[in-house]
Design an enzyme around this catalytic site. Structure first.
Site, mmCIF file in Angstrom:
data_model
loop_
_atom_site.group_PDB
_atom_site.id
_atom_site.type_symbol
_atom_site.label_atom_id
_atom_site.label_comp_id
_atom_site.label_asym_id
_atom_site.label_seq_id
_atom_site.Cartn_x
_atom_site.Cartn_y
_atom_site.Cartn_z
ATOM 1 N N SER A 113 -23.866 -27.774 -13.163
ATOM 2 C CA SER A 113 -24.232 -26.582 -13.942
ATOM 3 C C SER A 113 -23.057 -25.691 -14.339
ATOM 4 C CB SER A 113 -25.262 -25.745 -13.172
ATOM 5 O OG SER A 113 -26.545 -26.317 -13.298
ATOM 6 N N LYS A 116 -22.560 -24.841 -17.979
ATOM 7 C CA LYS A 116 -23.136 -23.663 -18.643
ATOM 8 C C LYS A 116 -22.066 -22.644 -19.033
ATOM 9 C CE LYS A 116 -27.720 -23.904 -16.429
ATOM 10 N NZ LYS A 116 -27.593 -25.100 -15.582
ATOM 11 N N SER A 275 -29.151 -20.060 -12.977
ATOM 12 C CA SER A 275 -28.723 -21.349 -13.532
ATOM 13 C C SER A 275 -29.877 -22.033 -14.258
ATOM 14 C CB SER A 275 -28.173 -22.254 -12.421
ATOM 15 O OG SER A 275 -27.377 -23.291 -12.965
#
Length: 433
Positions: A113, A116, A275
């Site tokens: 993640s 991102k 997230s």
């Protein structure tokens, strides 16, 4: 950038962990002011070493030597090698501009993640922090029919649906929804249908209520398999229409109602705090459309890398197949991740990215981490987790009042041991003297 702005960067994390306490205290004072109580507790005046000292702005004059810090980081990384597996890292002293320590910084690793961060940075640079997504409802071809022109707002609320209904009024028999703005796959290769029911993703359609969550407005709860149809059905119920479904908005149709999302800065905070994969994928497609590319996963990733490259970031060797980091085939270097955070510290343009990151030991994905560590409340970071994959990318103010940025990726080891090792390395930065 003024020094006062940098002071805010250093203390905002510390203040974030006590905001909710202060709000609760004010409420309690109003509600229970009339109660009898004992003499209040008096806290002793703090000594100088108890006070939070503002961080030093980038470019400040300093005689701090980071040699010992680099040696400590290197020794700790070697000691925890088994916990870290294939490991890459880069640490920068943002106050001096010096790269303090790095290990395999240009090795492209699985980022999870932390992907991102690329999406968020590209969004800020392309769209700006005040950007909003506007959803409109237009007149359909047939009498009594309206069409929702989905535009990518995956955080629609019941309040927004009620507002649209009030704008539309009576006489509507059918509500359709046009999802053509996102023509690509709804589920990408490598995504699992089971992840929908697990709450990690939803079929990517450009209109959703609360991220397509079922029975809740936040969290990793089961998601709908038909998010856009759910929106059409919700509006149909709100206006008393008997029919709902998919449809195509007529060209140049009259706009009857509209509603807007939160600002990009507000959406980024929610996205980073928890997230949120759905929000990240939606943001990627918004980026793509802003650059004249199709609202698809490929359009999103291409646009993201193009924007980063145009703003001076080195994206050579970078491979991203999605905007959220769910793909196990993504590959990003610690150098790129660290450079994005360092730019956010140095440059006002990306400041919204810093304030969106969760605070260590205080909130979001870091709420249960760094508890009892010196970095608690003084570190902000984006996490990343997949099988045998952990990432930690962020910023922390050292005891020497220098601002440090870091990008760390660990592949091929057990997640819990990876996290513990990454947290230990980041805490070492806080202890820098």
């Amino acid at each position: 950038m003024s020094k006062s702005k940098l002071w805010w960067v250093s203390v905002v994390a510390a203040s974030a962990v006590v905001v909710s306490v202060g709000g609760t205290g004010a409420y309690a004072q109003l509600q229970y002011a009339g109660l009898q109580h004992e003499e209040p507790f008096h806290l002793a005046e703090p000594s100088d070493h108890d006070l939070v000292v503002p961080a030093l702005a980038p470019g400040s004059q300093t005689d701090t030597d980071n040699t010992q810090l680099a040696a400590r980081l290197a020794a700790l990384a070697e000691k925890r090698q088994a916990d870290l597996g294939s490991f890459g890292a880069q640490v920068t002293d943002a106050t001096t501009g010096e790269v303090v320590w790095e290990l395999n910084p240009d090795q492209a690793l699985r980022p999870a993640s932390s992907t991102k961060l690329l999406t968020a940075a590209a969004a800020i640079m392309a769209l700006g922090g005040q950007d909003r997504v506007e959803t409109t409802v237009v007149r359909g071809d047939k009498p009594g029919t309206v069409v929702i022109k989905a535009a990518g707002d995956v955080g629609l609320t019941k309040k927004q649906i009620a507002d649209l209904a009030s704008q539309l009024g009576d006489g509507i028999t059918t509500v359709l929804i046009d999802t053509s703005v996102w023509p690509g796959e709804k589920m990408l290769a490598g995504w699992n249908e089971q992840d929908i029911d697990a709450g990690f993703i939803a079929p990517m359609e450009p209109a959703m209520l609360y991220g397509a969550r079922i029975g809740a407005t936040t969290g990793d709860v089961p998601r709908s398999h038909t998010p856009a149809l759910d929106v059409a059905k919700a509006l149909a119920q709100a206006v008393g229409a008997k029919n709902s479904g998919e449809g195509v908005a007529p060209a140049d149709a009259e706009v009857l109602a509209k509603t807007s999302s939160d600002t990009l800065a507000e959406r980024l905070h929610t996205l980073m705090l928890y997230s949120d994969n759905v929000m990240a994928e939606a943001l990627g497609r918004e980026i793509a459309l802003s650059q004249g590319k199709p609202g698809t996963a490929q359009g999103a990733t291409t646009a993201t890398l193009d924007i980063l490259s145009a703003h001076g970031f080195d994206v050579s060797g970078i491979k991203i197949n999605d905007s959220s980091g769910l793909s196990v085939d993504n590959r990003i270097t610690p150098t790129l991740l660290n450079s994005i955070i360092d730019r956010a510290v140095q440059d006002d343009e990306l400041r919204d990215l810093l304030s969106a990151l969760p605070v260590a030991g205080g909130e979001g994905t870091l709420e249960q981490r760094f508890v009892g560590e010196s970095a608690r409340g003084l570190l902000r970071a984006k996490t990343g987790t997949l099988t045998e994959t952990s990432a930690l990318v962020g910023t922390v103010t050292g005891s020497n009042n220098h601002i440090y940025t870091f990008g760390m990726l660990s592949n091929g080891a057990e997640v819990e041991s990876q996290r513990a090792a990454l947290d230990a390395l980041a805490s070492t930065l806080r202890d820098a003297e």
